[in-house]
Design a protein around this motif. Structure first.
Motif, short mmCIF file in Angstrom:
data_model
loop_
_atom_site.label_atom_id
_atom_site.label_comp_id
_atom_site.label_asym_id
_atom_site.label_seq_id
_atom_site.Cartn_x
_atom_site.Cartn_y
_atom_site.Cartn_z
N ALA A 1 0.83 -1.20 0.00
CA ALA A 1 0.00 0.00 0.00
C ALA A 1 0.86 1.25 0.00
O ALA A 1 1.93 1.29 0.62
CB ALA A 1 -0.92 -0.01 1.21
N MET A 2 0.37 2.28 -0.66
CA MET A 2 1.06 3.56 -0.71
C MET A 2 0.11 4.67 -0.28
O MET A 2 -1.05 4.70 -0.72
CB MET A 2 1.55 3.85 -2.14
N ALA A 3 0.58 5.56 0.56
CA ALA A 3 -0.14 6.78 0.88
C ALA A 3 0.36 7.86 -0.08
O ALA A 3 1.57 8.11 -0.14
CB ALA A 3 0.10 7.18 2.32
N VAL A 4 -0.54 8.46 -0.82
CA VAL A 4 -0.15 9.48 -1.80
C VAL A 4 -1.05 10.70 -1.65
O VAL A 4 -2.15 10.62 -1.10
CB VAL A 4 -0.25 8.95 -3.25
N ARG A 5 -0.57 11.83 -2.10
CA ARG A 5 -1.39 13.03 -2.08
C ARG A 5 -2.52 12.90 -3.11
O ARG A 5 -2.32 12.37 -4.21
CB ARG A 5 -0.53 14.26 -2.37
N SER A 6 -3.71 13.36 -2.73
CA SER A 6 -4.87 13.25 -3.61
C SER A 6 -4.57 13.88 -4.97
O SER A 6 -3.96 14.95 -5.07
CB SER A 6 -6.07 13.96 -2.98
N GLY A 7 -4.99 13.17 -6.02
CA GLY A 7 -4.75 13.64 -7.38
C GLY A 7 -3.51 13.08 -8.02
O GLY A 7 -3.34 13.20 -9.25
N LYS A 8 -2.64 12.45 -7.23
CA LYS A 8 -1.43 11.83 -7.75
C LYS A 8 -1.65 10.33 -7.92
O LYS A 8 -2.36 9.71 -7.12
CB LYS A 8 -0.25 12.07 -6.83
N THR A 9 -1.04 9.75 -8.93
CA THR A 9 -1.18 8.31 -9.18
C THR A 9 0.18 7.71 -9.44
O THR A 9 0.93 8.20 -10.31
CB THR A 9 -2.10 8.04 -10.38
N TYR A 10 0.49 6.66 -8.70
CA TYR A 10 1.73 5.90 -8.89
C TYR A 10 1.34 4.43 -8.89
O TYR A 10 0.61 3.98 -8.01
CB TYR A 10 2.73 6.19 -7.78
N ALA B 1 -7.10 4.34 7.86
CA ALA B 1 -7.52 5.03 9.08
C ALA B 1 -7.16 6.51 9.03
O ALA B 1 -7.95 7.37 9.44
CB ALA B 1 -6.90 4.37 10.30
N ALA B 2 -5.96 6.83 8.54
CA ALA B 2 -5.52 8.23 8.47
C ALA B 2 -6.39 9.04 7.51
O ALA B 2 -6.66 10.22 7.76
CB ALA B 2 -4.06 8.30 8.05
N GLN B 3 -6.83 8.42 6.43
CA GLN B 3 -7.72 9.12 5.50
C GLN B 3 -8.99 9.58 6.22
O GLN B 3 -9.49 10.70 5.98
CB GLN B 3 -8.12 8.19 4.36
N LYS B 4 -9.52 8.73 7.09
CA LYS B 4 -10.76 9.05 7.80
C LYS B 4 -10.52 10.05 8.93
O LYS B 4 -11.32 10.96 9.14
CB LYS B 4 -11.38 7.77 8.35
N GLU B 5 -9.41 9.85 9.66
CA GLU B 5 -9.17 10.65 10.86
C GLU B 5 -8.52 12.00 10.58
O GLU B 5 -8.64 12.93 11.38
CB GLU B 5 -8.30 9.85 11.83
N ARG B 6 -7.80 12.11 9.46
CA ARG B 6 -7.08 13.35 9.16
C ARG B 6 -7.38 13.81 7.72
O ARG B 6 -6.49 13.85 6.87
CB ARG B 6 -5.57 13.17 9.36
N PRO B 7 -8.64 14.13 7.44
CA PRO B 7 -9.02 14.49 6.06
C PRO B 7 -8.29 15.72 5.55
O PRO B 7 -8.16 15.91 4.32
CB PRO B 7 -10.53 14.75 6.17
N GLU B 8 -7.80 16.57 6.47
CA GLU B 8 -7.10 17.79 6.05
C GLU B 8 -5.79 17.48 5.31
O GLU B 8 -5.26 18.32 4.58
CB GLU B 8 -6.80 18.67 7.27
#
Length: 300
Positions: A124-133, A194-201
């Motif tokens: 799994a990769m955490a990426v900034r929204s709008g970026k695709t890898y 979990a981070a996506q849900k808890e830290r939407p900012e």
């Protein structure tokens, strides 16, 4: 989360009896834990895999161990540390076991014992929204983050032109990802969800990497950690009876549906988490498992 120093435990087979449960059965005592009837567990705060609430470990790994411990008549006693302390606590036998997304590796098994995999973890990769890898080649020249001591450190170091950012915990990865100082963070998938849900900012997304090909891994062996990996509960080298007993409970949980329920409870897909890739068996056969070992799996 902050790194907390490991609370030392008394090593050896003796006990002053203060923490020993009453009426410990001979079968439970024979498991050989440091204190009979108690299983001392090193964990880091790593929700939703492991969190300590009072004297309980909650989260996916915590729930799996709690189920196994109850079946074996063991009382769970958590000790909070960081990831490096988790491994060190096991290798020096200050604790009986550590849990929480610990990846099996040939190097780690030389210094400890791994149970059968309680689940498998997709890349799994955490990426900034709008970026695709999607592939390893997409990572070339990027700023890549992970946690110190995690298996992805070696993989990241093998990516051409990429720069490694290693942090004491996952929060550091997310903070720098949200600030734009890191392009991609490699962490366990439930952590990112979990981070996506808890830290939407932070405005981050979860993406799954297309695993590198066999030819790519042959050319750069460190790329193997960009493939799905098998987790394990990690125990001291001498804890052979305890490891076998917990592995038997894990295998039973694949068969009776308990693992599917727990994976879904924490937002995971059982099809991703509970079916091994082809290389899982070959990695461990003849290393720390028999040549005919079959990794546990839910129904195909």
């Amino acid at each position: 989360m902050s790194a907390i120093l490991l609370i030392p435990a008394v090593a050896g087979c003796g006990s002053d009896g203060d923490d020993e449960p009453k009426n410990v059965s001979a079968k439970t005592a024979a498991l050989g834990t440091i204190t009979p009837g108690v299983i001392k567990v090193a964990v880091q705060p790593y929700a939703p895999y492991t969190s300590v609430q009072g004297e309980r470990i909650v989260g996916l790994d915590g729930d799996i161990l709690a189920y196994a411990a109850k079946k074996l008549g063991l009382e769970v006693k958590p000790q909070v540390t960081d990831f490096a302390g988790m491994l060190a606590g096991v290798q020096s036998r200050r604790v009986d076991i550590t849990i929480g997304g610990v990846a099996w590796s040939a190097d780690r098994q030389k210094q400890g014992l791994f149970t059968d995999p309680p689940y498998y973890s997709p890349p799994a990769m955490a990426v900034r929204s709008g970026k695709t890898y999607k592939t390893v080649d997409d990572l070339k020249g990027l700023q890549l983050g992970t946690v110190e001591g995690y298996v992805w450190v070696k993989s990241i170091q093998a990516v051409s032109g990429a720069e490694l950012h290693a942090y004491p915990d996952a929060n550091g990865v997310f903070d720098d990802l949200g600030a734009g100082r890191v392009d991609v963070g490699f962490l366990d998938p439930l952590i990112i969800i979990a981070a996506q849900k808890e830290r939407p900012e932070l405005k981050i997304d979860t993406q799954y990497m297309t695993p590198p090909t066999a030819a790519q891994v042959k050319a750069k062996p460190a790329y193997e950690y960009f493939q799905p990996y098998q987790t394990g509960f990690y125990l001291p080298k001498k804890a052979t009876k305890l490891e076998k007993a917990i592995s038997a409970q894990i295998d039973a949980m694949y068969e009776n549906g308990e693992l599917e329920k727990l994976v879904e409870k924490y937002g995971g897909d059982p099809e991703q988490f509970l079916k091994p890739s082809a290389d899982v068996a070959t990695a461990r056969r003849g290393v720390d498992r028999p040549q005919d070992w079959t990794p546990p799996s839910i129904a195909q």
